[in-house]
Design a protein around this motif. Sequence first.
Motif, PDB file in Angstrom:
ATOM      1  N   ASN A 122      -1.395 -27.370  95.223  1.00 32.65           N
ATOM      2  CA  ASN A 122      -1.032 -27.108  96.613  1.00 32.65           C
ATOM      3  C   ASN A 122      -1.687 -28.101  97.567  1.00 32.65           C
ATOM      4  O   ASN A 122      -1.074 -28.558  98.529  1.00 32.65           O
ATOM      5  CB  ASN A 122      -1.417 -25.681  96.982  1.00 32.65           C
ATOM      6  CG  ASN A 122      -0.577 -25.165  98.125  1.00 32.65           C
ATOM      7  OD1 ASN A 122       0.623 -25.445  98.207  1.00 32.65           O
ATOM      8  ND2 ASN A 122      -1.195 -24.443  99.014  1.00 32.65           N
ATOM      9  N   ARG A 125       0.207 -31.173  97.545  1.00 31.05           N
ATOM     10  CA  ARG A 125       1.454 -30.980  98.281  1.00 31.05           C
ATOM     11  C   ARG A 125       1.215 -31.105  99.785  1.00 31.05           C
ATOM     12  O   ARG A 125       1.992 -31.743 100.508  1.00 31.05           O
ATOM     13  CB  ARG A 125       2.027 -29.593  97.961  1.00 31.05           C
ATOM     14  CG  ARG A 125       3.352 -29.276  98.639  1.00 31.05           C
ATOM     15  CD  ARG A 125       3.686 -27.806  98.543  1.00 31.05           C
ATOM     16  NE  ARG A 125       2.750 -26.944  99.254  1.00 31.05           N
ATOM     17  CZ  ARG A 125       2.823 -26.674 100.560  1.00 31.05           C
ATOM     18  NH1 ARG A 125       3.797 -27.179 101.306  1.00 31.05           N
ATOM     19  NH2 ARG A 125       1.932 -25.884 101.117  1.00 31.05           N
ATOM     20  N   VAL A 241       7.592 -30.098  90.506  1.00 22.63           N
ATOM     21  CA  VAL A 241       6.552 -31.097  90.811  1.00 22.63           C
ATOM     22  C   VAL A 241       7.037 -32.482  90.393  1.00 22.63           C
ATOM     23  O   VAL A 241       6.877 -33.468  91.105  1.00 22.63           O
ATOM     24  CB  VAL A 241       5.219 -30.744  90.105  1.00 22.63           C
ATOM     25  CG1 VAL A 241       4.212 -31.883  90.230  1.00 22.63           C
ATOM     26  CG2 VAL A 241       4.633 -29.454  90.691  1.00 22.63           C
ATOM     27  N   VAL A 244       9.279 -33.807  93.022  1.00 18.23           N
ATOM     28  CA  VAL A 244       8.521 -34.362  94.148  1.00 18.23           C
ATOM     29  C   VAL A 244       8.048 -35.770  93.800  1.00 18.23           C
ATOM     30  O   VAL A 244       8.205 -36.714  94.569  1.00 18.23           O
ATOM     31  CB  VAL A 244       7.307 -33.460  94.501  1.00 18.23           C
ATOM     32  CG1 VAL A 244       6.303 -34.206  95.383  1.00 18.23           C
ATOM     33  CG2 VAL A 244       7.780 -32.184  95.194  1.00 18.23           C
ATOM     34  N   LEU A 269       9.268 -30.639  98.589  1.00 16.41           N
ATOM     35  CA  LEU A 269       7.915 -30.134  98.858  1.00 16.41           C
ATOM     36  C   LEU A 269       7.953 -28.663  99.266  1.00 16.41           C
ATOM     37  O   LEU A 269       7.075 -27.880  98.913  1.00 16.41           O
ATOM     38  CB  LEU A 269       7.222 -30.968  99.949  1.00 16.41           C
ATOM     39  CG  LEU A 269       6.713 -32.342  99.518  1.00 16.41           C
ATOM     40  CD1 LEU A 269       6.352 -33.181 100.735  1.00 16.41           C
ATOM     41  CD2 LEU A 269       5.514 -32.231  98.577  1.00 16.41           C
TER      42      LEU A 269
END
Length: 306
Positions: A122, A125, A241, A244, A269
């Motif tokens: 996180n 992110r 992920v 991303v 995201l």
Amino acid sequence: MILQLSRLGFSHHHHHHHHPGRHRNMSQAGLTSLQAFRSLVSENLNRALESLKLGSEFLSLTWIHQCFQMVPMINNAFAKLMVEIDYPVTSWEDCSIDEYLDYTINLLDLMNYISSSIARVNQARVSLTHALSLMERSPALAIERMNEIKTHDHSIMEFKDTRCDVDRKRNENACIFHEAMIVLKSTGFWVCGVVLSGLKSEVDPTMKIMVNSVLVDPSLMALDSVFRKKYMEEGGIVKEVEGVNESVRMIISSGIHDCDGGMELKRRLEVVGNGLKSLKEEEECLFASVMAARNEVVETLRRNNK
């Protein structure tokens, strides 16, 4: 974990009516209850296996979350089983107590590991979201700050495990408890291993944790082998992920103010953010219920030993 033990009949009032002959090997009733518990676990494992075989779901946050939801459900089924066979905390054998306390402490440790892995992903992110917000004003600075989400982390927990030698002739309930506990532990630890493998992008945690779980359930063995195979083939990074990271690589390689790429990255995201959020909520909820049940067991034993 053993939700509201007292409500489920774990209270210490009614453990005196043992039936004669009940302890001669396992009774039909005991066997039936244990089988029902096992099939419930198998059904859930098979469901996870089916969606894994379909392929598209492998290591997506949704799939991980689905797996994770098995743990509280199986914990509850275990509690119901104890009620069915009339084995309240107050009549647990020492060995059962140790086994239960070890299982719950290991599970709580695993929840902490999962929690810190979620926090790490996180954090990455959030940094990316920040870099993206700089895109308008200074694309060069934004690109300089764009880093793929790296999830590797080699910390791994140690397990304390009590293996019980139950005198089968003497206490049928302790025996059922132990058999169910094996299923509970192997499935619970396996699932946590999978969650961690996805969040850490390495298969190691799962392997280490799974060494501790005796895979007694054929459905778990099947699920385990398909999982490992796919993990090796597809690489063990959470799908969203990976998405991303793909966007980040595209933006960096295009090197200019890539508007479409930016929009896509923003969307991806958000997907990761939402997935992590629901996983985190599930983890906190499970942690709280395991903790509460554990405390209740300890408290019941304390009162009983006065």
